[in-house]
Design a protein around this motif. Sequence first.
Motif, mmCIF file in Angstrom:
data_model
loop_
_atom_site.group_PDB
_atom_site.id
_atom_site.type_symbol
_atom_site.label_atom_id
_atom_site.label_comp_id
_atom_site.label_asym_id
_atom_site.label_seq_id
_atom_site.Cartn_x
_atom_site.Cartn_y
_atom_site.Cartn_z
ATOM 1 N N GLU A 67 0.677 -1.204 -0.105
ATOM 2 C CA GLU A 67 0.044 0.092 -0.041
ATOM 3 C C GLU A 67 0.994 1.325 0.019
ATOM 4 O O GLU A 67 0.472 2.441 -0.179
ATOM 5 N N ASN A 68 2.024 1.188 0.350
ATOM 6 C CA ASN A 68 3.115 2.205 0.335
ATOM 7 C C ASN A 68 4.159 2.281 -0.810
ATOM 8 O O ASN A 68 4.974 3.168 -0.838
ATOM 9 N N LEU A 69 3.942 1.385 -1.887
ATOM 10 C CA LEU A 69 4.738 1.400 -2.920
ATOM 11 C C LEU A 69 4.726 2.862 -3.776
ATOM 12 O O LEU A 69 5.757 3.112 -4.038
ATOM 13 N N GLU A 70 3.573 3.317 -3.997
ATOM 14 C CA GLU A 70 3.564 4.269 -4.779
ATOM 15 C C GLU A 70 4.443 5.712 -4.086
ATOM 16 O O GLU A 70 5.105 6.009 -4.587
ATOM 17 N N TRP A 71 4.070 5.568 -2.804
ATOM 18 C CA TRP A 71 4.792 6.773 -2.022
ATOM 19 C C TRP A 71 6.173 6.469 -2.031
ATOM 20 O O TRP A 71 7.048 7.408 -1.991
ATOM 21 N N ALA A 72 6.746 5.183 -1.901
ATOM 22 C CA ALA A 72 8.170 4.879 -2.020
ATOM 23 C C ALA A 72 8.644 5.238 -3.112
ATOM 24 O O ALA A 72 9.904 5.616 -3.223
ATOM 25 N N ARG A 73 7.869 4.936 -4.138
ATOM 26 C CA ARG A 73 8.425 5.336 -5.688
ATOM 27 C C ARG A 73 8.752 6.629 -5.750
ATOM 28 O O ARG A 73 9.685 7.302 -6.426
ATOM 29 N N GLU A 74 7.728 7.623 -5.237
ATOM 30 C CA GLU A 74 7.900 9.057 -5.082
ATOM 31 C C GLU A 74 9.111 9.585 -4.386
ATOM 32 O O GLU A 74 9.871 10.474 -4.681
ATOM 33 N N VAL A 75 9.299 8.880 -2.982
ATOM 34 C CA VAL A 75 10.377 9.388 -2.180
ATOM 35 C C VAL A 75 12.020 8.856 -3.070
ATOM 36 O O VAL A 75 12.841 9.671 -2.829
ATOM 37 N N LEU A 76 11.705 7.664 -3.717
ATOM 38 C CA LEU A 76 12.836 7.156 -4.463
ATOM 39 C C LEU A 76 13.384 8.132 -5.800
ATOM 40 O O LEU A 76 14.451 8.520 -5.636
ATOM 41 N N ALA A 77 12.457 8.806 -6.208
ATOM 42 C CA ALA A 77 12.605 9.830 -7.315
ATOM 43 C C ALA A 77 12.916 11.186 -6.934
ATOM 44 O O ALA A 77 13.773 11.784 -7.377
ATOM 45 N N GLN A 78 12.421 11.447 -5.584
ATOM 46 C CA GLN A 78 12.880 12.935 -5.023
ATOM 47 C C GLN A 78 13.921 13.083 -3.753
ATOM 48 O O GLN A 78 13.945 13.865 -3.092
ATOM 49 N N ALA A 79 14.302 11.848 -3.431
ATOM 50 C CA ALA A 79 15.557 11.590 -2.455
ATOM 51 C C ALA A 79 16.483 12.785 -2.431
ATOM 52 O O ALA A 79 17.082 13.039 -3.356
ATOM 53 N N GLN A 80 16.704 13.388 -1.106
ATOM 54 C CA GLN A 80 17.675 14.424 -1.323
ATOM 55 C C GLN A 80 19.036 14.052 -0.529
ATOM 56 O O GLN A 80 19.948 14.608 -0.725
ATOM 57 N N THR A 81 19.069 12.787 -0.082
ATOM 58 C CA THR A 81 19.921 12.351 0.722
ATOM 59 C C THR A 81 20.182 10.765 0.665
ATOM 60 O O THR A 81 19.271 10.175 0.124
ATOM 61 N N VAL A 82 21.633 10.294 0.689
ATOM 62 C CA VAL A 82 21.729 8.837 0.304
ATOM 63 C C VAL A 82 20.848 7.935 1.321
ATOM 64 O O VAL A 82 20.374 6.918 0.833
ATOM 65 N N GLU A 83 20.775 8.313 2.236
ATOM 66 C CA GLU A 83 19.799 7.571 3.441
ATOM 67 C C GLU A 83 18.357 7.582 3.155
ATOM 68 O O GLU A 83 17.884 6.414 3.291
ATOM 69 N N GLN A 84 17.993 8.689 2.528
ATOM 70 C CA GLN A 84 16.495 8.631 1.987
ATOM 71 C C GLN A 84 16.365 7.785 0.699
ATOM 72 O O GLN A 84 15.293 6.887 0.792
ATOM 73 N N LEU A 85 17.650 7.797 -0.055
ATOM 74 C CA LEU A 85 17.440 6.789 -1.270
ATOM 75 C C LEU A 85 17.391 5.347 -0.777
ATOM 76 O O LEU A 85 16.694 4.494 -1.222
ATOM 77 N N ARG A 86 18.355 5.051 0.025
ATOM 78 C CA ARG A 86 18.527 3.856 0.697
ATOM 79 C C ARG A 86 17.007 3.307 1.216
ATOM 80 O O ARG A 86 16.697 1.981 1.229
ATOM 81 N N GLN A 87 16.489 4.151 2.166
ATOM 82 C CA GLN A 87 15.255 3.773 2.700
ATOM 83 C C GLN A 87 14.314 3.459 1.875
ATOM 84 O O GLN A 87 13.455 2.550 1.977
ATOM 85 N N ALA A 88 14.246 4.129 0.624
ATOM 86 C CA ALA A 88 13.040 3.835 -0.381
ATOM 87 C C ALA A 88 13.387 2.673 -1.224
ATOM 88 O O ALA A 88 12.573 1.843 -1.374
#
Length: 181
Positions: free
Chosen positions: A9-30
Amino acid sequence: MARTARGAENLEWAREVLAQAQTVEQLRQAQAVVLPLDYGLSMEQTARVIGRSVPWTCRLRNRFLAGEIVGDGQRQSRGGRRRQNMSAEQERELLAPFLERASTGGILVVGQVKAEIEARLGRSMALSSVYNLLHRHGWRKLAPDKRHPQSDPLAQQEWKKNSPKTSPKPARSGPAKARSS
């Protein structure tokens, strides 16, 4: 066989965060959310891809699924007073009369402060905790000075120069005799 990954249910949101990640940790989390769901990777494989351990990858995933993005400033960092007895304002209120008396030349007796705190809390408290509390509020234990504040070094030197000389004690002659019983 591994469990199927949760969080679809959070997959779309995770894809958005993946595209807009500002730090390496945010990218890894997504990536910790997207890779198992989109590509069917196990947690071990996902951890290897993002360069973290399996427990850390699980932690990143769980925090994301709980609605927390790493580095967004929402999460409080560790630190502070998690086991405080009173708030800082209550401490100031309790210490105000003691510190006021001490600032006008009175003596702050730590035992009295400890008794007041224990009465307020309704339980005993370690003396070291009372000293820590006083230190937090800018109090320090004063030690006596090396010299008296009203001393006059010139008068002391004059006294040393003009004082009468005392004769030295006569030296003992020979070893002390032992008493026989």
